[in-house]
Write a protein that holds these residues in place. Structure first.
Motif, PDB file in Angstrom:
ATOM      1  N   UNK A  98       0.866  -1.180   0.000  1.00  0.00           N
ATOM      2  CA  UNK A  98       0.000   0.000   0.000  1.00  0.00           C
ATOM      3  C   UNK A  98       0.901   1.228   0.000  1.00  0.00           C
ATOM      4  N   UNK A  99       0.747   2.074  -1.030  1.00  0.00           N
ATOM      5  CA  UNK A  99       1.566   3.282  -1.124  1.00  0.00           C
ATOM      6  C   UNK A  99       0.699   4.455  -1.537  1.00  0.00           C
ATOM      7  N   UNK A 100       1.185   5.630  -1.339  1.00  0.00           N
ATOM      8  CA  UNK A 100       0.504   6.851  -1.762  1.00  0.00           C
ATOM      9  C   UNK A 100       1.264   7.462  -2.924  1.00  0.00           C
ATOM     10  N   UNK A 101       0.557   7.989  -3.856  1.00  0.00           N
ATOM     11  CA  UNK A 101       1.152   8.658  -5.015  1.00  0.00           C
ATOM     12  C   UNK A 101       0.327   9.891  -5.306  1.00  0.00           C
ATOM     13  N   UNK A 102       0.950  10.897  -5.842  1.00  0.00           N
ATOM     14  CA  UNK A 102       0.262  12.108  -6.271  1.00  0.00           C
ATOM     15  C   UNK A 102       0.017  12.042  -7.773  1.00  0.00           C
ATOM     16  N   UNK A 103      -0.880  12.885  -8.243  1.00  0.00           N
ATOM     17  CA  UNK A 103      -1.150  12.963  -9.676  1.00  0.00           C
ATOM     18  C   UNK A 103       0.154  13.218 -10.419  1.00  0.00           C
ATOM     19  N   UNK A 104       0.374  12.469 -11.497  1.00  0.00           N
ATOM     20  CA  UNK A 104       1.585  12.603 -12.294  1.00  0.00           C
ATOM     21  C   UNK A 104       2.675  11.625 -11.899  1.00  0.00           C
ATOM     22  N   UNK A 105       2.540  10.993 -10.741  1.00  0.00           N
ATOM     23  CA  UNK A 105       3.548  10.032 -10.314  1.00  0.00           C
ATOM     24  C   UNK A 105       3.231   8.649 -10.871  1.00  0.00           C
ATOM     25  N   UNK A 106       4.217   7.774 -10.838  1.00  0.00           N
ATOM     26  CA  UNK A 106       4.124   6.468 -11.482  1.00  0.00           C
ATOM     27  C   UNK A 106       4.578   5.382 -10.515  1.00  0.00           C
ATOM     28  N   UNK A 115      10.037  -4.729 -14.983  1.00  0.00           N
ATOM     29  CA  UNK A 115      10.769  -3.854 -15.896  1.00  0.00           C
ATOM     30  C   UNK A 115       9.880  -3.141 -16.904  1.00  0.00           C
ATOM     31  N   UNK A 116       8.633  -3.622 -17.096  1.00  0.00           N
ATOM     32  CA  UNK A 116       7.887  -3.117 -18.241  1.00  0.00           C
ATOM     33  C   UNK A 116       6.413  -2.793 -17.989  1.00  0.00           C
ATOM     34  N   UNK A 117       5.997  -2.686 -16.721  1.00  0.00           N
ATOM     35  CA  UNK A 117       4.616  -2.303 -16.419  1.00  0.00           C
ATOM     36  C   UNK A 117       4.650  -1.064 -15.542  1.00  0.00           C
ATOM     37  N   UNK A 158      -6.352   6.133 -13.138  1.00  0.00           N
ATOM     38  CA  UNK A 158      -4.983   5.770 -13.446  1.00  0.00           C
ATOM     39  C   UNK A 158      -4.926   5.088 -14.794  1.00  0.00           C
ATOM     40  N   UNK A 159      -3.742   5.095 -15.369  1.00  0.00           N
ATOM     41  CA  UNK A 159      -3.499   4.441 -16.642  1.00  0.00           C
ATOM     42  C   UNK A 159      -2.445   3.365 -16.452  1.00  0.00           C
ATOM     43  N   UNK A 160      -2.553   2.305 -17.250  1.00  0.00           N
ATOM     44  CA  UNK A 160      -1.620   1.193 -17.178  1.00  0.00           C
ATOM     45  C   UNK A 160      -0.861   1.103 -18.490  1.00  0.00           C
ATOM     46  N   UNK A 161       0.456   1.131 -18.411  1.00  0.00           N
ATOM     47  CA  UNK A 161       1.312   0.906 -19.577  1.00  0.00           C
ATOM     48  C   UNK A 161       1.945  -0.464 -19.415  1.00  0.00           C
ATOM     49  N   UNK A 162       1.666  -1.352 -20.375  1.00  0.00           N
ATOM     50  CA  UNK A 162       2.206  -2.712 -20.314  1.00  0.00           C
ATOM     51  C   UNK A 162       2.398  -3.220 -21.729  1.00  0.00           C
ATOM     52  N   UNK A 163       3.289  -4.182 -21.913  1.00  0.00           N
ATOM     53  CA  UNK A 163       3.453  -4.771 -23.241  1.00  0.00           C
ATOM     54  C   UNK A 163       2.139  -5.409 -23.706  1.00  0.00           C
ATOM     55  N   UNK A 164       1.934  -5.454 -25.009  1.00  0.00           N
ATOM     56  CA  UNK A 164       0.702  -6.018 -25.570  1.00  0.00           C
ATOM     57  C   UNK A 164       0.443  -7.448 -25.110  1.00  0.00           C
ATOM     58  N   UNK A 165       1.487  -8.208 -24.869  1.00  0.00           N
ATOM     59  CA  UNK A 165       1.307  -9.607 -24.490  1.00  0.00           C
ATOM     60  C   UNK A 165       0.879  -9.789 -23.034  1.00  0.00           C
ATOM     61  N   UNK A 166       0.845  -8.703 -22.263  1.00  0.00           N
ATOM     62  CA  UNK A 166       0.402  -8.763 -20.868  1.00  0.00           C
ATOM     63  C   UNK A 166      -1.059  -8.332 -20.812  1.00  0.00           C
ATOM     64  N   UNK A 167      -1.972  -9.261 -20.476  1.00  0.00           N
ATOM     65  CA  UNK A 167      -3.381  -8.872 -20.397  1.00  0.00           C
ATOM     66  C   UNK A 167      -3.620  -7.975 -19.180  1.00  0.00           C
ATOM     67  N   UNK A 168      -4.396  -6.911 -19.390  1.00  0.00           N
ATOM     68  CA  UNK A 168      -4.754  -5.994 -18.307  1.00  0.00           C
ATOM     69  C   UNK A 168      -6.270  -5.832 -18.347  1.00  0.00           C
ATOM     70  N   UNK A 169      -6.946  -6.247 -17.275  1.00  0.00           N
ATOM     71  CA  UNK A 169      -8.406  -6.198 -17.213  1.00  0.00           C
ATOM     72  C   UNK A 169      -8.850  -5.698 -15.846  1.00  0.00           C
TER      73      UNK A 169
END
Length: 61
Positions: free
Chosen positions: A3-11, A16-18, A32-43
């Motif tokens: 459990x962590x806190x983040x502010x807008x704009x933080x990541x 290595x790749x999500x 929030x938005x998720x950046x991941x390789x195409x082969x990693x399903x995100x649902x």
């Protein structure tokens, strides 16, 4: 669970790749938005549960 806190704009980086990008917090709702390789399903969890239920109903080939 981490459990962590983040502010807008933080990541948050997973491996290595999500990356989870905090886009906005409005009235206590976090966008929030998720950046991941195409082969990693995100649902969303409810979508993932429907996919798994459908797969369980399909006959094995």
């Amino acid at each position: 669970m981490l459990v962590i806190s983040r502010d807008v704009g933080e990541v948050i980086t997973i491996g290595d790749d999500i990356q989870i990008h905090v886009l906005a917090v409005i009235n206590g709702v976090v966008r929030f938005g998720v950046s991941a390789p195409r082969e990693v399903p995100v649902h969303r969890t409810e979508v993932y549960a429907r996919i798994k239920a459908r797969q369980a109903q399909e006959p094995d080939e």
